[in-house]
Write an enzyme that holds these catalytic residues in place. Structure first.
Site, short mmCIF file in Angstrom:
data_model
loop_
_atom_site.label_atom_id
_atom_site.label_comp_id
_atom_site.label_asym_id
_atom_site.label_seq_id
_atom_site.Cartn_x
_atom_site.Cartn_y
_atom_site.Cartn_z
N LYS A 134 22.19 122.17 -60.29
CA LYS A 134 23.41 122.87 -60.70
C LYS A 134 23.16 124.37 -60.90
CE LYS A 134 24.56 120.53 -64.42
NZ LYS A 134 23.46 119.54 -64.52
N ARG A 160 30.51 118.09 -70.39
CA ARG A 160 29.56 116.98 -70.41
C ARG A 160 30.21 115.73 -71.01
NH1 ARG A 160 25.07 120.32 -69.43
NH2 ARG A 160 23.12 119.31 -69.89
N ARG A 179 9.80 122.38 -62.93
CA ARG A 179 10.67 123.55 -62.93
C ARG A 179 10.17 124.65 -63.87
NH1 ARG A 179 16.99 122.56 -63.81
NH2 ARG A 179 16.44 122.05 -65.94
N ARG A 195 10.83 125.17 -69.68
CA ARG A 195 11.75 124.82 -70.76
C ARG A 195 11.19 123.66 -71.57
NH1 ARG A 195 17.48 124.31 -67.81
NH2 ARG A 195 17.59 122.65 -69.37
N ARG A 231 17.23 113.04 -71.58
CA ARG A 231 18.38 113.80 -71.05
C ARG A 231 19.08 113.02 -69.95
NH1 ARG A 231 15.92 118.99 -69.00
NH2 ARG A 231 18.04 119.65 -68.52
P1 AMP Z 1 21.37 122.34 -69.29
O1 AMP Z 1 20.66 123.62 -69.07
O2 AMP Z 1 22.76 122.35 -68.76
O3 AMP Z 1 20.58 121.14 -68.84
O4 AMP Z 1 21.53 122.19 -70.89
C1 AMP Z 1 20.41 122.18 -71.75
C2 AMP Z 1 20.81 121.54 -73.09
O5 AMP Z 1 21.85 122.31 -73.70
C3 AMP Z 1 21.37 120.13 -72.99
O6 AMP Z 1 20.35 119.14 -72.93
C4 AMP Z 1 22.20 120.05 -74.26
O7 AMP Z 1 21.36 119.86 -75.41
C5 AMP Z 1 22.78 121.46 -74.36
N1 AMP Z 1 24.09 121.54 -73.63
C6 AMP Z 1 24.36 122.29 -72.52
N2 AMP Z 1 25.64 122.14 -72.14
C7 AMP Z 1 26.19 121.27 -73.02
C8 AMP Z 1 27.48 120.69 -73.15
N3 AMP Z 1 28.49 120.99 -72.28
N4 AMP Z 1 27.70 119.82 -74.17
C9 AMP Z 1 26.72 119.53 -75.05
N5 AMP Z 1 25.47 120.00 -74.97
C10 AMP Z 1 25.20 120.89 -73.97
#
Ligand code: AMP
Length: 221
Positions: free
Chosen positions: A13, A88, A126, A159, A170
């Site tokens: 993404k 999400r 990554r 990360r 996740r």
């Molecule tokens: P990502 O980089 O999109 O994988 O997001 C990293 C982390 O941020 C996720 O594992 C969640 O803990 C938090 N996060 C990101 N976007 C959301 C969302 N829309 N709703 C809830 N938690 C989020």
């Protein structure tokens, strides 16, 4: 155009959102990046999100929805945006639909599908640049110098939530909600499923092709 990129963690993404946003002149909004910036800056928002993120859990809707809607309402999102990592949950999707009433709806939701076996390998290799947000991968797109960003020379970091045990959590957390969101947008006639296998540039081409057939109702094309 107002777009959403949907997919499990590791589906690409972030990389694809950057590419598509650039090609279509859209603002790329990543809720994960917003939370990571808030954690790094040790703001009130960051302190609320930190524990959930390091456990691989979702940050609660009441925190996430407010943050995203405030961002989308700013003038630089007026010409269109590409959401990456939001929504999400169905509650987040409904809150977004409500907030966009009067401004124009989401034009399309692109769902990048990748077999789950591949996601684990992708995520644990990554590396990201804390300076400019560039994303690298040990196998598919390594930086020229080990652990150093090609664009800005910052030292690359992995990360916390790309550790194997957190990656598994996740994926578990996101699997059901991603399918539910796909069904929600499919019912609204907005969903396009995109094969996320192969080279990132091939996936970008598939996404651009899918977008070529999307009627635009908002912002500039
Ligand atoms: P990502 O980089 O999109 O994988 O997001 C990293 C982390 O941020 C996720 O594992 C969640 O803990 C938090 N996060 C990101 N976007 C959301 C969302 N829309 N709703 C809830 N938690 C989020």
């Amino acid at each position: 155009m107002q777009l959403i990129l949907l997919g499990l963690p590791g589906a690409g993404k972030g990389t694809q959102a950057q590419a598509i946003a650039r090609r279509h002149g859209l603002l790329h909004i990543s809720t994960g990046d917003m939370f990571r910036e808030a954690v790094a800056a040790d703001t009130e928002l960051g302190r609320r999100a930190d524990g959930f993120m390091s456990r691989g859990e979702l940050v609660p809707d009441e925190v996430t929805i407010g943050m995203l809607l405030e961002r989308v309402a700013r003038p630089d999102a007026g010409a269109g945006f590409m959401l990456d990592g939001f929504p999400r949950t169905i509650a987040q999707a409904q809150a977004l639909d409500l907030a966009l009433e009067g401004r124009g709806p989401i034009d399309a939701v692109l769902y990048i599908e990748v077999p789950e076996g591949d996601l684990m390998a992708r995520l644990t290799g990554r590396w990201t640049c804390p300076g400019c947000g560039a994303i690298y991968h040990e196998q598919h797109s390594p930086s020229r110098e080990a652990e150093q960003c090609d664009n800005c020379d910052s030292k690359l970091t992995q990360r916390d939530d790309d550790r194997p045990e957190t990656v598994k959590a996740r994926l578990d957390v996101n699997r059901e909600s991603t399918e539910a969101l796909a069904a929600y947008y499919d019912e609204a006639g907005k969903l396009a499923r995109i094969d996320g296998a192969g080279d990132p540039s091939q996936v970008t081409e598939r996404l651009l092709e899918a977008l070529a057939g999307v009627p635009v109702t908002t912002g500039r094309a």
